[in-house]
Design an enzyme around this catalytic site. Structure first.
Site, PDB file in Angstrom:
ATOM      1  N   HIS A 147      -6.109   2.499  13.231  1.00 42.23           N
ATOM      2  CA  HIS A 147      -6.963   2.589  14.418  1.00 42.23           C
ATOM      3  C   HIS A 147      -8.318   1.903  14.203  1.00 42.23           C
ATOM      4  CE1 HIS A 147      -4.413   5.183  16.816  1.00 42.23           C
ATOM      5  NE2 HIS A 147      -4.155   5.889  15.750  1.00 42.23           N
ATOM      6  N   HIS A 166      -3.623   9.190   6.980  1.00 37.73           N
ATOM      7  CA  HIS A 166      -2.888   8.862   8.220  1.00 37.73           C
ATOM      8  C   HIS A 166      -2.027   9.995   8.788  1.00 37.73           C
ATOM      9  CE1 HIS A 166      -0.909   6.436  11.312  1.00 37.73           C
ATOM     10  NE2 HIS A 166       0.255   6.715  10.799  1.00 37.73           N
TER      11      HIS A 166
HETATM   12 FE   LIG Z   1      -5.757   9.073  11.197  1.00 39.76          FE
HETATM   13 FE   LIG Z   2      -3.848   6.233  11.065  1.00 37.81          FE
END
Ligand SMILES: [Fe+2]
Ligand SMILES: [Fe+2]
Ligand SMILES: [Fe+2]
Ligand SMILES: [Fe+2]
Ligand SMILES: [Fe+2]
Ligand SMILES: [Fe+2]
Ligand SMILES: [Fe+2]
Ligand SMILES: [Fe+2]
Lengths: 274, 274, 274, 274
Positions: free
Chosen positions: C68, C179
């Site tokens: 992101h 993540h």
């Molecule tokens: Fe994340």
């Molecule tokens: Fe991520």
């Protein structure tokens, strides 16, 4: 130049059909250069050295591979020894063989062939094919040493294939997809002169599930439980691919025709075969 | 019966081409029943009630949807109010609307239309389409109340589509794939009489990335960084799909022809349009 | 050296907890160097320049990103201007910013921080992270200029993360996954001295779906139909991550402890906080 | 009730550790009911009848499976003959065996065990696990016939697992994830009384790639080319899972503790083992 590209040869039936049919197509259409995708020629999984030789003997000037490039272990050596084998540019940093090479066509003209793997919906990850092909175009500009440039883009997603077509537009004579084993009907010449077809289809029996006998794939889809190995279908084969004509000066395409010869699919090609 | 199926209508240009072209095709080919996939008709993302009405007014007897079924929120109500909308059987247990329905064709004959979503390579998971279609065939056997049965199989993978073709063989008049936006060239009648085409292609501008203007998809493939929204391409449209003829008694297909009218793709159809 | 790594900061609640809690941890554990993953600090999607500054001011020596990375557009510029931001090495060939950099820790010692993205189960494809980290290790050998080397491996699959741990073993002081937003409990020192934890977890409210308020994710899983945007949960936050001690000469880890402070998760850390 | 759940048993080393260690844990912690996930106990791929028997003899009251349920073909029969085997509810409509069953625990109390497969990031598609578990809860409400309800949610994605936790909250005593082979550290009791852990981890050697010897997985990640089969690692095993205590009247959890015994991971459990 008159160029034929045939899609993924599927097992024994596909090899036999190439051996029988390619010499006829070569003669009938006065082909200058022929590329055949061979990644499924050996039992549907990879390409052995022996079967690669058979396809070359049938009249292929170049044999491309795919994600199944090294399913047959002797290809690890063979692709180093036989310059007419092209594996994907972005298969892996440690793969043997080459992903792009300049070939000699009839009359001494040069043809560059390269192959790249897509990243979308593939079973394992590969590095970016867009920068991989870019690097090839930089060293081999169309209309320079190479009278024609052929890109075999081996991938699943139609979006990635169409994007690759535009990416190569004006820098390749032909961008043709392989891997899905179903021919598409969108043959066209893009804005800047690149001939394009989303998928060449396979050289295999279409009364099947992408060239495999129907029973096992159907069982797996319906019950979720594998029982046997996949086995290539052995019915009548359609040779499937694409034919283009190019301008030797510019390398650009002047004509594109879908090719489907034999078997169950509606026939297509630049001209009838006697 | 003479039946036409048109693939995913893509944005404004696609809608306009359907409004202009479908009445002509209906008349020229004396069509008894027309199905149009509308899942991308509104800005390429879903189908609004207003645009669904426009496609129905242009001559569609039934409009199917897809994984983008409810991208336009007013479709949540509209598909309950308008029986000519078919959403996927296996979209979700809580989806409004219906996934299969019996329609009336010219002369009072009945046509069943259903749609299922594939499971392979889709952005989100859906339940098993094989048992979903099985349930429909049980209540609507071909050659019973339904003179023809049409299955729109909305999915990505060629393997899943070919497997669905065989699964439905003898139980449907037509199995046609949608979703990839590229027409395939493998039109054939399967062993037990079902007409089959892996993908109908889209009704959209093929100078594009699956119907979207090229710049943003190319940017994302090349740089990995989105900048703008996707926007449907507005160039000349090809109406793309498939035409079949069926035997009213058995419901089986007697003829299948690919359809590509207008735009950049090589033309195809059962007969020329004056 | 005493090093703390905190996992993905989740929205406003996560930022606040870092601002409140990090200074206390820094003091209590006499930390020499702190890395914070900030890829979800701004509304759960990316990191704005303002929020990056807030995390740095709270005591982070380096802020890493993730898939992101550029969801907040001002990060495209900010990561060029602020050297303490590290984006993934293999985000894209055209991404701004840097994927590895040498930082100065307390007492002038040098710490290398790099981040790589995994390829398995990620929403979009990235180039090979194994050769990307290899290149960094070649120019920055552990125990050379860098007293410590920290690898943030941002990926989904446990197999890929454990493989990366072994790949870096002896060449990094710490390999820590990010993540998944759930901390793992497999903290260990690998054979050749690299501290390893499969995932750091998030700095967020665990009464949630990976940090987002439960209702919308639940709705999407159950009905398949989105209704609203995702919104970060705002309940009590657990700061989650990993603490290591390293030998300044060799760069190898001598101790690893999971860190979970506050909120709903069982507490953990190298020592209690007064 | 005192309940222990152990995660995926990995190959020979995992089986041996369960046979050696489970009787000790049963005695030391006065366990009333034990569930063991056995989907990888036979060479890392599935569970043979012989190995299932060994796990049951070691003290498991119930053995759950997973996506590898039928990798060992004799499980197709064995799961019909041995009621203590639970396969996923949503493995496939034609799978043998059962996905939920009421067991008898010490003192005649009843425990319901069920397993579901996730849909996100799995190698093949499965039907919706949320409606599958819903159907089980309807027929077996917590605090009715069942004094405790245990849900083994076998899936990859942390988001899907946390969503399943909330979905089952108040309707199950325990929701525990399996499949990733790495234990998470987020043990908690959710709002309405359900104990939750995102992943139990494996009973295997953690000096490995998710329980497999490191060399072949590393080779595949680095070179993209398989050379050998995967083979379970044989070093010291950590028994990994979760311990809960429940209220027999309500079925709700009153305590949750992570369990890690032996091997390389930091030790955890409700009490030390003498
Ligand atoms: Fe994340
Ligand atoms: Fe991520
Ligand atoms: Fe192929
Ligand atoms: Fe392939
Ligand atoms: Fe579509
Ligand atoms: Fe679609
Ligand atoms: Fe497992
Ligand atoms: Fe599994």
């Amino acid at each position: 130049m008159k160029i034929l590209f045939l899609g993924d040869v599927m097992g024994r039936a596909g090899r036999q059909a190439v051996s029988d049919g390619l010499p006829k197509l070569r003669a009938a259409w006065k082909l200058d250069f022929v590329v055949v995708n061979g990644e499924n020629a050996t039992s549907g999984m990879g390409l052995s050295a022996a079967h690669a030789r058979a396809i070359l003997e049938a009249g292929a000037d170049c044999v491309t591979l795919g994600d199944h490039a090294f399913d047959q272990k002797d290809m690890l050596q063979f692709c180093e020894a036989e310059p007419r084998i092209i594996r994907p540019l972005n298969f892996s940093k440690s793969a043997p063989g080459k992903g792009a090479r300049l070939f000699e066509a009839r009359g001494g003209r040069k043809v560059l062939v390269c192959q790249a793997l897509g990243q979308v919906f593939m079973k394992r990850p590969f590095d970016d094919p867009f920068s991989a092909t870019e690097a090839v175009f930089r060293t081999h500009p169309l209309g320079g040493q190479a009278s024609a440039v052929i890109v075999d883009f081996h991938c699943e997603a139609t979006s990635e294939k169409m994007a690759m077509g535009h990416w190569c537009d004006g820098r390749a004579s032909l961008v043709v997809g392989t891997h899905t084993h179903v021919p598409t009907a969108d043959a066209m010449i893009l804005r800047k002169g690149t001939a394009y077809l989303t998928d060449a289809g396979m050289c295999g029996d279409y009364d099947s599930v992408i060239g495999m006998q129907r029973d096992e794939p159907l069982r797996r889809f319906i019950t979720g439980m594998p029982k046997e190995r996949f086995s290539p279908a052995l019915g009548e084969v359609t040779l499937s691919g694409v034919y283009i004509e190019t301008d030797d000066k510019t390398g650009k395409a002047t004509r594109i025709e879908m090719v489907r010869q034999g078997g169950r699919l509606p026939p297509a090609g630049p001209a009838p075969i006697a």
